[in-house]
Design a protein around this motif. Structure first.
Motif: not given
Lengths: 383, 242
Positions: A52-55, A69-73, A94-97
Protein backbone atom coordinates in the motif's frame (compact mmCIF):
# COMPACT_ATOMS: atom_id res chain seq x y z
CA UNK A 1 -2.28 27.35 -27.15
CA UNK A 2 -0.16 24.80 -28.93
CA UNK A 3 2.59 27.40 -29.23
CA UNK A 4 2.59 27.82 -25.47
CA UNK A 5 2.80 24.10 -24.90
CA UNK A 6 5.55 23.78 -27.49
CA UNK A 7 7.56 26.49 -25.74
CA UNK A 8 6.98 24.64 -22.44
CA UNK A 9 8.18 21.46 -24.06
CA UNK A 10 11.24 23.13 -25.61
CA UNK A 11 12.13 24.63 -22.25
CA UNK A 12 11.95 21.19 -20.67
CA UNK A 13 14.18 19.81 -23.41
CA UNK A 14 16.77 22.53 -23.01
CA UNK A 15 17.08 22.23 -19.29
CA UNK A 16 17.00 18.48 -18.76
CA UNK A 17 18.70 16.54 -21.52
CA UNK A 18 19.72 13.92 -18.96
CA UNK A 19 16.18 13.02 -18.13
CA UNK A 20 15.16 12.79 -21.75
CA UNK A 21 17.77 10.19 -22.45
CA UNK A 22 16.61 8.24 -19.44
CA UNK A 23 13.10 8.55 -20.83
CA UNK A 24 13.99 6.81 -24.08
CA UNK A 25 15.91 4.03 -22.36
CA UNK A 26 13.43 3.34 -19.60
CA UNK A 27 10.58 2.00 -21.78
CA UNK A 28 12.80 -0.73 -23.13
CA UNK A 29 13.81 -1.94 -19.69
CA UNK A 30 10.22 -1.74 -18.51
CA UNK A 31 9.06 -3.73 -21.52
CA UNK A 32 11.55 -6.47 -20.69
CA UNK A 33 10.31 -6.71 -17.15
CA UNK A 34 6.70 -6.86 -18.23
CA UNK A 35 7.21 -10.46 -19.36
CA UNK A 36 7.59 -11.66 -15.77
CA UNK A 37 4.18 -12.81 -14.73
CA UNK A 38 2.91 -12.17 -11.23
CA UNK A 39 2.52 -15.32 -9.12
CA UNK A 40 -1.02 -16.30 -8.12
CA UNK A 41 -0.93 -16.42 -4.34
CA UNK A 42 -4.61 -16.06 -3.54
CA UNK A 43 -7.75 -15.07 -5.46
CA UNK A 44 -7.59 -11.50 -4.21
CA UNK A 45 -3.97 -11.11 -5.23
CA UNK A 46 -4.77 -11.64 -8.88
CA UNK A 47 -5.92 -8.08 -9.17
CA UNK A 48 -4.92 -6.51 -5.86
CA UNK A 49 -1.59 -6.21 -4.18
CA UNK A 50 -0.79 -5.76 -0.54
CA UNK A 51 1.79 -3.10 -1.14
CA UNK A 52 0.00 0.00 0.00
CA UNK A 53 2.96 2.33 0.03
CA UNK A 54 3.41 3.98 -3.36
CA UNK A 55 7.11 4.44 -2.70
CA UNK A 56 7.61 0.70 -2.93
CA UNK A 57 5.70 0.18 -6.15
CA UNK A 58 7.90 -1.56 -8.70
CA UNK A 59 7.38 -2.85 -12.20
CA UNK A 60 6.23 -6.18 -10.92
CA UNK A 61 3.22 -4.47 -9.38
CA UNK A 62 2.15 -3.17 -12.71
CA UNK A 63 -1.48 -3.89 -13.49
CA UNK A 64 -2.42 -4.57 -9.91
CA UNK A 65 -4.70 -2.49 -7.72
CA UNK A 66 -3.51 -1.15 -4.41
CA UNK A 67 -5.67 0.03 -1.57
CA UNK A 68 -5.70 3.64 -0.45
CA UNK A 69 -6.74 4.02 3.18
CA UNK A 70 -9.89 6.11 3.36
CA UNK A 71 -8.44 8.48 5.94
CA UNK A 72 -5.64 9.39 3.58
CA UNK A 73 -8.09 9.95 0.81
CA UNK A 74 -10.02 12.50 2.83
CA UNK A 75 -6.94 14.53 3.70
CA UNK A 76 -4.95 14.22 0.52
CA UNK A 77 -7.74 14.41 -2.05
CA UNK A 78 -10.50 16.64 -0.78
CA UNK A 79 -11.06 17.88 -4.29
CA UNK A 80 -8.87 15.90 -6.63
CA UNK A 81 -10.79 12.80 -7.68
CA UNK A 82 -12.89 12.54 -10.82
CA UNK A 83 -16.64 12.29 -9.99
CA UNK A 84 -17.22 8.77 -11.36
CA UNK A 85 -14.29 7.44 -9.37
CA UNK A 86 -15.64 9.10 -6.23
CA UNK A 87 -19.02 7.34 -6.84
CA UNK A 88 -17.24 4.01 -7.26
CA UNK A 89 -15.34 4.62 -4.05
CA UNK A 90 -18.58 5.31 -2.22
CA UNK A 91 -20.22 2.13 -3.58
CA UNK A 92 -17.34 -0.22 -2.84
CA UNK A 93 -16.43 1.46 0.48
CA UNK A 94 -12.80 1.32 -0.52
CA UNK A 95 -10.45 3.23 -2.79
CA UNK A 96 -8.31 1.11 -5.11
CA UNK A 97 -6.00 2.52 -7.74
CA UNK A 98 -4.34 0.55 -10.49
CA UNK A 99 -0.57 0.82 -10.77
CA UNK A 100 0.26 1.67 -14.37
CA UNK A 101 3.36 2.24 -16.42
CA UNK A 102 3.36 6.07 -16.82
CA UNK A 103 2.87 6.52 -13.09
CA UNK A 104 5.72 4.09 -12.35
CA UNK A 105 7.99 5.97 -14.71
CA UNK A 106 7.16 9.27 -13.04
CA UNK A 107 7.68 7.82 -9.58
CA UNK A 108 11.10 6.63 -10.66
CA UNK A 109 12.04 10.12 -11.80
CA UNK A 110 10.64 11.77 -8.73
CA UNK A 111 12.65 9.48 -6.48
CA UNK A 112 15.81 10.48 -8.28
CA UNK A 113 15.24 14.22 -8.52
CA UNK A 114 18.08 16.51 -7.73
CA UNK A 115 16.58 19.31 -5.73
CA UNK A 116 19.31 21.78 -6.48
CA UNK A 117 18.29 21.93 -10.12
CA UNK A 118 15.29 23.95 -11.24
CA UNK A 119 12.02 22.09 -10.98
CA UNK A 120 11.35 19.65 -13.80
CA UNK A 121 7.99 19.71 -15.53
CA UNK A 122 6.28 16.48 -16.48
CA UNK A 123 3.28 16.31 -18.75
CA UNK A 124 0.75 13.46 -18.74
CA UNK A 125 -1.26 13.34 -21.91
CA UNK A 126 -3.42 10.88 -23.76
CA UNK A 127 -6.86 10.43 -25.23
CA UNK A 128 -10.05 10.95 -23.36
CA UNK A 129 -10.75 8.43 -20.61
CA UNK A 130 -7.35 6.75 -20.49
CA UNK A 131 -6.57 7.55 -16.85
CA UNK A 132 -4.48 10.73 -16.70
CA UNK A 133 -6.23 12.20 -13.67
CA UNK A 134 -6.00 8.98 -11.68
CA UNK A 135 -2.30 8.62 -12.52
CA UNK A 136 -1.88 12.15 -11.21
CA UNK A 137 -3.66 11.11 -8.01
CA UNK A 138 -1.27 8.17 -7.65
CA UNK A 139 1.69 10.56 -7.86
CA UNK A 140 0.12 12.92 -5.36
CA UNK A 141 -0.43 10.09 -2.91
CA UNK A 142 3.21 9.11 -3.24
CA UNK A 143 4.35 12.66 -2.57
CA UNK A 144 2.01 13.01 0.36
CA UNK A 145 3.50 9.86 1.89
CA UNK A 146 6.96 11.29 1.36
CA UNK A 147 5.86 14.45 3.16
CA UNK A 148 6.04 16.92 0.32
CA UNK A 149 3.89 20.01 0.29
CA UNK A 150 1.22 19.49 -2.33
CA UNK A 151 -0.22 22.26 -4.42
CA UNK A 152 -3.04 20.51 -6.28
CA UNK A 153 -5.38 22.28 -8.65
CA UNK A 154 -8.01 19.70 -9.52
CA UNK A 155 -9.20 21.21 -12.75
CA UNK A 156 -7.90 24.44 -14.17
CA UNK A 157 -10.87 24.52 -16.53
CA UNK A 158 -13.14 25.31 -13.59
CA UNK A 159 -11.33 28.62 -13.18
CA UNK A 160 -11.83 29.84 -16.71
CA UNK A 161 -15.47 29.11 -17.25
CA UNK A 162 -18.86 29.53 -15.60
CA UNK A 163 -17.73 32.01 -13.01
CA UNK A 164 -20.63 33.89 -11.49
CA UNK A 165 -18.90 36.83 -9.88
CA UNK A 166 -15.87 38.56 -11.18
CA UNK A 167 -14.49 41.43 -9.18
CA UNK A 168 -11.94 43.87 -10.26
CA UNK A 169 -8.76 43.10 -8.42
CA UNK A 170 -7.75 45.40 -5.61
CA UNK A 171 -4.10 44.62 -6.09
CA UNK A 172 -3.86 45.33 -9.77
CA UNK A 173 -6.52 47.29 -11.57
CA UNK A 174 -6.23 45.42 -14.88
CA UNK A 175 -6.92 42.00 -13.43
CA UNK A 176 -10.03 40.21 -12.26
CA UNK A 177 -10.67 38.25 -9.10
CA UNK A 178 -12.68 35.09 -8.61
CA UNK A 179 -13.60 34.99 -4.95
CA UNK A 180 -15.67 31.78 -4.94
CA UNK A 181 -13.21 29.52 -6.68
CA UNK A 182 -10.30 30.97 -4.73
CA UNK A 183 -11.95 30.44 -1.34
CA UNK A 184 -12.98 26.88 -2.19
CA UNK A 185 -9.45 26.09 -3.26
CA UNK A 186 -8.00 27.62 -0.11
CA UNK A 187 -10.24 25.44 2.07
CA UNK A 188 -9.08 22.31 0.27
CA UNK A 189 -5.47 23.43 0.39
CA UNK A 190 -5.80 23.81 4.12
CA UNK A 191 -7.18 20.26 4.51
CA UNK A 192 -4.31 18.79 2.54
CA UNK A 193 -1.41 20.63 4.05
CA UNK A 194 -2.41 21.30 7.65
CA UNK A 195 0.91 20.63 9.22
CA UNK A 196 2.90 22.86 6.92
CA UNK A 197 0.78 25.91 7.40
CA UNK A 198 2.06 26.67 10.87
CA UNK A 199 5.66 25.93 10.00
CA UNK A 200 6.07 28.25 7.06
CA UNK A 201 6.50 31.91 7.79
CA UNK A 202 5.96 34.64 5.28
CA UNK A 203 8.79 37.03 4.64
CA UNK A 204 7.08 40.20 3.65
CA UNK A 205 4.44 42.50 4.87
CA UNK A 206 1.13 42.49 2.93
CA UNK A 207 -1.57 45.08 3.33
CA UNK A 208 -5.12 43.89 2.67
CA UNK A 209 -6.87 47.20 2.99
CA UNK A 210 -6.58 50.29 5.14
CA UNK A 211 -7.34 48.51 8.39
CA UNK A 212 -5.92 45.02 7.97
CA UNK A 213 -2.46 43.87 7.15
CA UNK A 214 -0.29 40.86 7.70
CA UNK A 215 3.07 41.33 9.32
CA UNK A 216 6.30 39.78 8.31
CA UNK A 217 7.02 36.55 10.12
CA UNK A 218 3.48 35.38 10.73
CA UNK A 219 2.55 31.92 9.54
CA UNK A 220 1.02 30.96 6.24
CA UNK A 221 -1.96 29.55 8.12
CA UNK A 222 -3.08 33.06 8.92
CA UNK A 223 -3.00 34.08 5.28
CA UNK A 224 -5.14 31.11 4.38
CA UNK A 225 -7.57 31.88 7.21
CA UNK A 226 -7.84 35.44 6.04
CA UNK A 227 -8.57 34.26 2.53
CA UNK A 228 -11.28 31.89 3.70
CA UNK A 229 -13.02 34.34 5.99
CA UNK A 230 -12.69 37.42 3.78
CA UNK A 231 -13.95 36.10 0.49
CA UNK A 232 -13.19 39.35 -1.28
CA UNK A 233 -9.49 38.95 -0.65
CA UNK A 234 -9.37 35.25 -1.38
CA UNK A 235 -7.70 35.60 -4.76
CA UNK A 236 -5.00 37.82 -3.32
CA UNK A 237 -4.50 35.31 -0.53
CA UNK A 238 -3.96 32.61 -3.13
CA UNK A 239 -1.45 34.83 -4.89
CA UNK A 240 0.47 35.41 -1.69
CA UNK A 241 0.49 31.69 -0.86
CA UNK A 242 1.89 30.80 -4.27
CA UNK A 243 4.53 33.49 -4.18
CA UNK A 244 5.75 32.58 -0.71
CA UNK A 245 5.84 28.87 -1.44
CA UNK A 246 7.87 29.45 -4.57
CA UNK A 247 10.35 31.61 -2.77
CA UNK A 248 10.77 29.33 0.19
CA UNK A 249 10.92 25.97 -1.51
CA UNK A 250 14.34 26.90 -2.86
CA UNK A 251 15.59 27.12 0.71
CA UNK A 252 15.05 23.42 1.22
CA UNK A 253 12.82 23.31 4.30
CA UNK A 254 10.19 21.37 2.41
CA UNK A 255 9.68 20.00 -1.07
CA UNK A 256 6.95 21.30 -3.24
CA UNK A 257 4.84 19.40 -5.74
CA UNK A 258 2.74 21.46 -8.08
CA UNK A 259 0.06 19.27 -9.66
CA UNK A 260 -2.26 20.88 -12.16
CA UNK A 261 -5.00 19.01 -13.97
CA UNK A 262 -6.20 20.44 -17.22
CA UNK A 263 -3.24 22.73 -17.72
CA UNK A 264 -4.30 23.56 -21.26
CA UNK A 265 -6.86 25.87 -19.70
CA UNK A 266 -4.12 28.23 -18.61
CA UNK A 267 -3.25 29.14 -22.14
CA UNK A 268 -6.55 28.82 -23.97
CA UNK A 269 -9.53 31.12 -24.15
CA UNK A 270 -12.04 31.76 -21.42
CA UNK A 271 -15.83 31.90 -21.61
CA UNK A 272 -15.93 34.84 -19.22
CA UNK A 273 -16.91 38.29 -20.36
CA UNK A 274 -16.77 41.74 -18.93
CA UNK A 275 -19.92 43.73 -18.37
CA UNK A 276 -19.65 45.18 -21.84
CA UNK A 277 -19.59 41.65 -23.30
CA UNK A 278 -15.98 41.79 -24.43
CA UNK A 279 -14.08 38.57 -23.75
CA UNK A 280 -11.41 38.28 -21.08
CA UNK A 281 -8.07 36.72 -21.85
CA UNK A 282 -6.67 34.31 -19.27
CA UNK A 283 -3.83 36.68 -18.38
CA UNK A 284 -6.33 39.09 -16.96
CA UNK A 285 -7.56 36.63 -14.36
CA UNK A 286 -5.42 36.95 -11.27
CA UNK A 287 -5.65 33.27 -10.37
CA UNK A 288 -4.44 32.20 -13.80
CA UNK A 289 -1.68 34.76 -13.81
CA UNK A 290 -0.29 33.53 -10.50
CA UNK A 291 -0.60 29.93 -11.56
CA UNK A 292 1.35 30.54 -14.72
CA UNK A 293 4.17 32.03 -12.68
CA UNK A 294 4.11 28.90 -10.55
CA UNK A 295 4.38 26.59 -13.52
CA UNK A 296 7.38 28.36 -14.99
CA UNK A 297 10.34 26.52 -13.56
CA UNK A 298 12.49 29.30 -12.24
CA UNK A 299 12.47 27.82 -8.76
CA UNK A 300 14.03 24.68 -7.38
CA UNK A 301 13.30 22.17 -4.68
CA UNK A 302 10.43 20.23 -6.14
CA UNK A 303 8.61 19.11 -9.25
CA UNK A 304 5.71 20.08 -11.43
CA UNK A 305 3.35 17.50 -12.84
CA UNK A 306 0.78 18.61 -15.39
CA UNK A 307 -2.08 16.85 -17.08
CA UNK A 308 -3.76 17.83 -20.29
CA UNK A 309 -7.47 17.46 -20.35
CA UNK A 310 -9.71 17.55 -23.34
CA UNK A 311 -12.94 16.93 -21.44
CA UNK A 312 -13.32 20.37 -19.96
CA UNK A 313 -11.47 22.35 -22.53
CA UNK A 314 -13.16 25.10 -24.40
CA UNK A 315 -13.32 25.71 -28.12
CA UNK A 316 -11.16 22.79 -29.08
CA UNK A 317 -12.06 19.83 -31.29
CA UNK A 318 -12.19 16.32 -29.91
CA UNK A 319 -8.82 15.01 -30.96
CA UNK A 320 -6.71 17.96 -29.92
CA UNK A 321 -3.88 18.38 -27.38
CA UNK A 322 -0.94 16.15 -28.15
CA UNK A 323 2.45 17.51 -27.19
CA UNK A 324 5.42 16.33 -29.13
CA UNK A 325 7.09 14.66 -26.25
CA UNK A 326 6.72 10.94 -25.55
CA UNK A 327 7.18 11.15 -21.81
CA UNK A 328 4.06 10.22 -19.94
CA UNK A 329 1.71 9.07 -22.68
CA UNK A 330 -1.15 7.42 -20.89
CA UNK A 331 -2.53 4.77 -23.18
CA UNK A 332 -5.44 2.38 -23.07
CA UNK A 333 -5.29 -0.79 -21.01
CA UNK A 334 -2.95 -3.54 -22.10
CA UNK A 335 -4.48 -7.06 -22.06
CA UNK A 336 -2.93 -7.76 -18.66
CA UNK A 337 -4.29 -4.52 -17.20
CA UNK A 338 -7.70 -5.22 -18.72
CA UNK A 339 -7.80 -8.67 -17.13
CA UNK A 340 -6.77 -7.18 -13.83
CA UNK A 341 -9.49 -4.56 -14.00
CA UNK A 342 -12.16 -7.15 -14.83
CA UNK A 343 -10.93 -9.36 -11.96
CA UNK A 344 -11.17 -6.43 -9.58
CA UNK A 345 -14.75 -5.75 -10.65
CA UNK A 346 -15.65 -9.41 -10.29
CA UNK A 347 -14.12 -9.59 -6.81
CA UNK A 348 -16.27 -6.70 -5.71
CA UNK A 349 -19.25 -8.34 -7.45
CA UNK A 350 -19.68 -5.27 -9.57
CA UNK A 351 -20.33 -7.27 -12.75
CA UNK A 352 -23.69 -8.82 -11.96
CA UNK A 353 -24.78 -9.99 -15.39
CA UNK A 354 -24.36 -13.78 -15.65
CA UNK A 355 -22.87 -13.64 -19.11
CA UNK A 356 -20.26 -11.08 -18.08
CA UNK A 357 -18.26 -13.77 -16.30
CA UNK A 358 -17.84 -15.87 -19.42
CA UNK A 359 -15.08 -15.64 -21.99
CA UNK A 360 -17.50 -14.36 -24.61
CA UNK A 361 -18.62 -11.60 -22.29
CA UNK A 362 -15.06 -10.52 -21.56
CA UNK A 363 -14.17 -10.49 -25.23
CA UNK A 364 -17.19 -8.37 -25.93
CA UNK A 365 -16.32 -5.90 -23.18
CA UNK A 366 -12.83 -5.60 -24.55
CA UNK A 367 -14.18 -4.97 -28.01
CA UNK A 368 -16.79 -2.44 -26.95
CA UNK A 369 -14.44 -0.41 -24.79
CA UNK A 370 -11.27 -0.91 -26.89
CA UNK A 371 -9.30 -1.07 -23.66
CA UNK A 372 -10.22 2.50 -22.74
CA UNK A 373 -10.47 2.60 -18.94
CA UNK A 374 -13.16 5.28 -18.86
CA UNK A 375 -15.38 3.47 -21.36
CA UNK A 376 -14.89 0.14 -19.60
CA UNK A 377 -15.97 1.67 -16.33
CA UNK A 378 -19.11 3.11 -17.88
CA UNK A 379 -19.96 -0.23 -19.55
CA UNK A 380 -19.47 -2.25 -16.39
CA UNK A 381 -21.63 0.18 -14.44
CA UNK A 382 -24.87 -1.15 -15.88
CA UNK A 383 -23.86 -4.73 -16.50
CA UNK B 1 -27.25 -2.64 -48.43
CA UNK B 2 -30.70 -1.18 -47.98
CA UNK B 3 -31.04 -0.06 -51.64
CA UNK B 4 -30.94 -3.48 -53.41
CA UNK B 5 -33.32 -4.88 -50.79
CA UNK B 6 -35.81 -2.09 -51.46
CA UNK B 7 -35.55 -2.68 -55.20
CA UNK B 8 -36.20 -6.41 -54.66
CA UNK B 9 -39.26 -5.59 -52.59
CA UNK B 10 -40.67 -3.26 -55.19
CA UNK B 11 -40.16 -5.84 -57.88
CA UNK B 12 -41.85 -8.82 -56.23
CA UNK B 13 -44.50 -7.22 -54.04
CA UNK B 14 -45.58 -4.58 -56.46
CA UNK B 15 -48.99 -3.50 -55.42
CA UNK B 16 -49.70 -6.17 -52.83
CA UNK B 17 -49.22 -4.89 -49.35
CA UNK B 18 -47.84 -7.50 -47.00
CA UNK B 19 -50.31 -8.62 -44.39
CA UNK B 20 -49.75 -10.58 -41.21
CA UNK B 21 -50.12 -14.30 -41.36
CA UNK B 22 -53.66 -15.61 -41.54
CA UNK B 23 -53.49 -17.22 -38.10
CA UNK B 24 -53.94 -13.84 -36.45
CA UNK B 25 -57.04 -12.88 -38.40
CA UNK B 26 -60.18 -12.65 -36.34
CA UNK B 27 -63.60 -12.50 -37.95
CA UNK B 28 -64.83 -8.99 -38.13
CA UNK B 29 -61.47 -7.40 -37.34
CA UNK B 30 -59.47 -5.52 -39.93
CA UNK B 31 -55.70 -5.39 -40.02
CA UNK B 32 -54.49 -2.00 -38.89
CA UNK B 33 -50.72 -2.51 -38.99
CA UNK B 34 -49.19 -3.76 -42.19
CA UNK B 35 -45.61 -4.16 -43.30
CA UNK B 36 -43.89 -3.57 -46.60
CA UNK B 37 -42.74 -7.16 -46.64
CA UNK B 38 -45.03 -9.65 -48.35
CA UNK B 39 -45.98 -13.00 -46.84
CA UNK B 40 -43.06 -15.13 -48.03
CA UNK B 41 -40.43 -13.13 -46.16
CA UNK B 42 -38.97 -14.91 -43.17
CA UNK B 43 -37.83 -13.36 -39.92
CA UNK B 44 -34.06 -13.04 -39.48
CA UNK B 45 -32.31 -15.35 -37.04
CA UNK B 46 -29.46 -13.66 -35.17
CA UNK B 47 -27.49 -16.32 -33.40
CA UNK B 48 -23.74 -16.73 -33.61
CA UNK B 49 -23.81 -20.37 -32.46
CA UNK B 50 -26.26 -21.42 -35.16
CA UNK B 51 -24.15 -20.07 -37.98
CA UNK B 52 -20.85 -21.23 -36.55
CA UNK B 53 -21.76 -24.93 -36.58
CA UNK B 54 -19.66 -26.77 -39.16
CA UNK B 55 -21.55 -28.63 -41.88
CA UNK B 56 -20.80 -32.07 -40.48
CA UNK B 57 -22.64 -31.44 -37.23
CA UNK B 58 -25.96 -30.43 -38.72
CA UNK B 59 -28.98 -32.69 -38.41
CA UNK B 60 -31.29 -33.42 -41.36
CA UNK B 61 -33.74 -30.71 -40.40
CA UNK B 62 -31.07 -28.10 -40.00
CA UNK B 63 -29.58 -28.99 -43.37
CA UNK B 64 -33.00 -28.67 -44.95
CA UNK B 65 -33.46 -25.36 -43.18
CA UNK B 66 -30.20 -24.04 -44.51
CA UNK B 67 -31.05 -25.07 -48.08
CA UNK B 68 -34.43 -23.42 -47.75
CA UNK B 69 -32.87 -20.19 -46.51
CA UNK B 70 -30.82 -19.96 -49.67
CA UNK B 71 -33.93 -19.51 -51.74
CA UNK B 72 -36.33 -17.68 -49.49
CA UNK B 73 -36.11 -13.96 -48.93
CA UNK B 74 -35.41 -12.79 -45.38
CA UNK B 75 -36.44 -9.51 -43.77
CA UNK B 76 -33.74 -7.07 -42.75
CA UNK B 77 -32.69 -7.29 -39.13
CA UNK B 78 -33.36 -4.17 -37.07
CA UNK B 79 -30.20 -2.42 -35.96
CA UNK B 80 -31.04 -2.74 -32.27
CA UNK B 81 -31.16 -6.54 -32.53
CA UNK B 82 -27.52 -7.60 -31.94
CA UNK B 83 -25.77 -10.89 -31.40
CA UNK B 84 -24.25 -9.54 -28.19
CA UNK B 85 -24.30 -11.81 -25.14
CA UNK B 86 -25.59 -8.95 -23.05
CA UNK B 87 -28.75 -8.44 -25.03
CA UNK B 88 -32.16 -8.95 -23.53
CA UNK B 89 -35.42 -8.84 -25.57
CA UNK B 90 -37.41 -7.54 -22.58
CA UNK B 91 -35.00 -4.66 -22.04
CA UNK B 92 -35.05 -3.84 -25.76
CA UNK B 93 -38.84 -3.73 -25.74
CA UNK B 94 -38.83 -1.49 -22.70
CA UNK B 95 -36.34 0.87 -24.33
CA UNK B 96 -38.52 1.05 -27.44
CA UNK B 97 -41.53 1.92 -25.34
CA UNK B 98 -39.64 4.62 -23.47
CA UNK B 99 -38.41 6.15 -26.71
CA UNK B 100 -39.91 9.43 -27.82
CA UNK B 101 -39.61 10.86 -31.29
CA UNK B 102 -37.25 8.14 -32.43
CA UNK B 103 -34.52 9.20 -30.00
CA UNK B 104 -33.21 5.71 -29.28
CA UNK B 105 -29.85 7.00 -28.03
CA UNK B 106 -31.51 8.94 -25.25
CA UNK B 107 -33.88 6.09 -24.32
CA UNK B 108 -31.03 3.61 -24.15
CA UNK B 109 -28.85 5.87 -22.07
CA UNK B 110 -31.76 6.43 -19.66
CA UNK B 111 -32.16 2.65 -19.36
CA UNK B 112 -28.46 2.11 -18.65
CA UNK B 113 -28.44 4.89 -16.08
CA UNK B 114 -31.49 3.32 -14.42
CA UNK B 115 -29.77 -0.07 -14.20
CA UNK B 116 -26.69 1.59 -12.77
CA UNK B 117 -28.78 3.46 -10.20
CA UNK B 118 -30.56 0.25 -9.15
CA UNK B 119 -27.20 -1.49 -8.80
CA UNK B 120 -25.69 1.27 -6.69
CA UNK B 121 -28.68 1.46 -4.38
CA UNK B 122 -28.59 -2.29 -3.83
CA UNK B 123 -24.86 -2.19 -3.14
CA UNK B 124 -25.38 0.46 -0.50
CA UNK B 125 -28.02 -1.66 1.18
CA UNK B 126 -25.72 -4.64 0.94
CA UNK B 127 -22.86 -2.87 2.66
CA UNK B 128 -25.12 -1.46 5.35
CA UNK B 129 -26.76 -4.80 6.17
CA UNK B 130 -25.53 -7.46 8.57
CA UNK B 131 -23.97 -10.59 7.12
CA UNK B 132 -27.07 -12.77 7.59
CA UNK B 133 -29.18 -10.49 5.47
CA UNK B 134 -26.53 -9.98 2.84
CA UNK B 135 -27.45 -13.23 1.14
CA UNK B 136 -31.04 -12.05 0.70
CA UNK B 137 -30.22 -8.77 -1.01
CA UNK B 138 -30.37 -9.12 -4.76
CA UNK B 139 -27.75 -7.04 -6.56
CA UNK B 140 -28.24 -8.02 -10.16
CA UNK B 141 -30.16 -5.18 -11.84
CA UNK B 142 -31.43 -7.50 -14.57
CA UNK B 143 -33.09 -9.97 -12.19
CA UNK B 144 -34.62 -7.05 -10.31
CA UNK B 145 -35.98 -5.61 -13.54
CA UNK B 146 -37.49 -8.90 -14.72
CA UNK B 147 -38.98 -9.74 -11.35
CA UNK B 148 -40.44 -6.25 -10.96
CA UNK B 149 -42.16 -6.42 -14.34
CA UNK B 150 -43.48 -9.89 -13.55
CA UNK B 151 -44.92 -8.57 -10.31
CA UNK B 152 -46.72 -5.81 -12.21
CA UNK B 153 -48.38 -8.07 -14.79
CA UNK B 154 -52.15 -8.37 -14.31
CA UNK B 155 -53.69 -11.83 -14.47
CA UNK B 156 -57.06 -10.80 -15.77
CA UNK B 157 -58.19 -7.71 -17.64
CA UNK B 158 -61.34 -5.80 -18.50
CA UNK B 159 -62.80 -5.28 -21.97
CA UNK B 160 -65.67 -2.95 -22.92
CA UNK B 161 -68.46 -5.04 -24.49
CA UNK B 162 -71.47 -3.39 -26.15
CA UNK B 163 -74.76 -5.04 -25.15
CA UNK B 164 -78.18 -3.50 -25.32
CA UNK B 165 -76.85 -0.05 -26.10
CA UNK B 166 -74.54 0.11 -23.07
CA UNK B 167 -70.88 -0.64 -22.61
CA UNK B 168 -70.12 -3.10 -19.82
CA UNK B 169 -66.64 -3.72 -18.41
CA UNK B 170 -66.31 -7.48 -18.71
CA UNK B 171 -63.49 -9.49 -17.12
CA UNK B 172 -61.48 -11.16 -19.85
CA UNK B 173 -58.35 -13.35 -19.92
CA UNK B 174 -55.27 -11.60 -21.27
CA UNK B 175 -52.59 -13.08 -23.50
CA UNK B 176 -48.97 -13.15 -22.36
CA UNK B 177 -48.01 -10.46 -24.74
CA UNK B 178 -50.78 -8.12 -23.57
CA UNK B 179 -49.83 -8.65 -19.95
CA UNK B 180 -46.20 -7.78 -20.54
CA UNK B 181 -47.22 -4.74 -22.53
CA UNK B 182 -49.55 -3.51 -19.78
CA UNK B 183 -46.90 -3.94 -17.09
CA UNK B 184 -44.35 -1.93 -19.06
CA UNK B 185 -46.88 0.71 -20.06
CA UNK B 186 -48.03 1.26 -16.50
CA UNK B 187 -44.46 1.51 -15.27
CA UNK B 188 -43.54 4.12 -17.85
CA UNK B 189 -46.65 6.27 -17.43
CA UNK B 190 -46.27 6.17 -13.67
CA UNK B 191 -42.69 7.38 -13.88
CA UNK B 192 -43.48 10.06 -16.39
CA UNK B 193 -46.43 11.64 -14.67
CA UNK B 194 -46.13 11.19 -10.94
CA UNK B 195 -42.76 12.71 -10.25
CA UNK B 196 -41.32 15.94 -9.03
CA UNK B 197 -40.49 18.35 -11.82
CA UNK B 198 -36.75 18.31 -11.17
CA UNK B 199 -36.37 14.57 -10.55
CA UNK B 200 -34.78 12.69 -13.41
CA UNK B 201 -36.22 9.61 -15.07
CA UNK B 202 -33.47 7.12 -14.09
CA UNK B 203 -33.84 8.06 -10.44
CA UNK B 204 -37.62 7.70 -10.43
CA UNK B 205 -37.58 4.52 -12.51
CA UNK B 206 -35.02 2.88 -10.23
CA UNK B 207 -37.14 3.73 -7.21
CA UNK B 208 -40.29 2.29 -8.84
CA UNK B 209 -38.51 -0.86 -9.99
CA UNK B 210 -37.19 -1.55 -6.52
CA UNK B 211 -40.63 -1.04 -4.99
CA UNK B 212 -42.27 -3.30 -7.56
CA UNK B 213 -39.62 -5.92 -6.87
CA UNK B 214 -40.81 -6.00 -3.28
CA UNK B 215 -44.49 -6.04 -4.38
CA UNK B 216 -45.13 -2.55 -3.13
CA UNK B 217 -45.55 0.79 -4.83
CA UNK B 218 -48.06 2.44 -7.16
CA UNK B 219 -47.75 0.13 -10.17
CA UNK B 220 -48.52 -3.01 -8.20
CA UNK B 221 -51.38 -1.12 -6.57
CA UNK B 222 -52.80 -0.39 -10.01
CA UNK B 223 -52.63 -4.07 -10.87
CA UNK B 224 -54.48 -4.92 -7.67
CA UNK B 225 -57.13 -2.28 -8.46
CA UNK B 226 -57.69 -3.90 -11.86
CA UNK B 227 -58.04 -7.30 -10.24
CA UNK B 228 -60.58 -5.92 -7.77
CA UNK B 229 -62.65 -4.36 -10.55
CA UNK B 230 -62.60 -7.66 -12.43
CA UNK B 231 -63.70 -9.50 -9.29
CA UNK B 232 -66.49 -6.96 -8.75
CA UNK B 233 -67.80 -7.40 -12.30
CA UNK B 234 -67.65 -11.17 -12.10
CA UNK B 235 -71.33 -11.50 -12.88
CA UNK B 236 -70.86 -10.00 -16.35
CA UNK B 237 -68.42 -12.69 -17.38
CA UNK B 238 -70.99 -14.50 -19.53
CA UNK B 239 -71.17 -11.48 -21.87
CA UNK B 240 -67.92 -12.67 -23.34
CA UNK B 241 -68.34 -14.91 -26.34
CA UNK B 242 -64.75 -15.95 -27.11
Amino acid sequence: MLKGVASLVSRVRKLDPGHLRLGTQAPQSLAAQLDNQVSFESPRAISCTNENDPAKHEEKHEGLHYNLPLQDVKTVFPHGLPPRYAMQMKTFNEACLMVRKPALELLHYLKNTNFAHPAIRYVLYGEKGTGKTLSLCHIIHFCAKQDWLILHIPDAHLWVKNCRDLLQSTYNKQRFDQPLEASVWLKNFKTTNERFLSQIKIQEKYVWNKRESIEKGSSLGEVVEQGITRVRNATDAVGIVLKELKRQSSLGIFRLLVAVDGVNALWGRTTLKREDKSPIAPEELALIHNLRKMVRNDWNGGAIVLTLSQTGSLFKPRNACLPQELLGKVANYSPKEFESCIQYYMENSWLQHEKAHTEEGKKELLFLSNGNPGQLERLCAYL
Amino acid sequence: MAAPLVKALLRCSDLTLGVRSAALRFPGLTQVRWSRYSAEFRDPLIDKEYYRKPLAELTEEEKFDRELKKTQPIKAAPSAHTSSVFEDPVISKFINMMMKGGNKVLARSLMTQTLEAVKRKQFEKFHAAASEEQANIERNPYTIFHQALKNCEPVIGLAPILKGGRFYQVPVPLSDRRRRFLAMKWMITECREKKHRRMLMPEKLSKELLEAFHNQGPVVKRKHDLHKMAEANRALAHYRWW
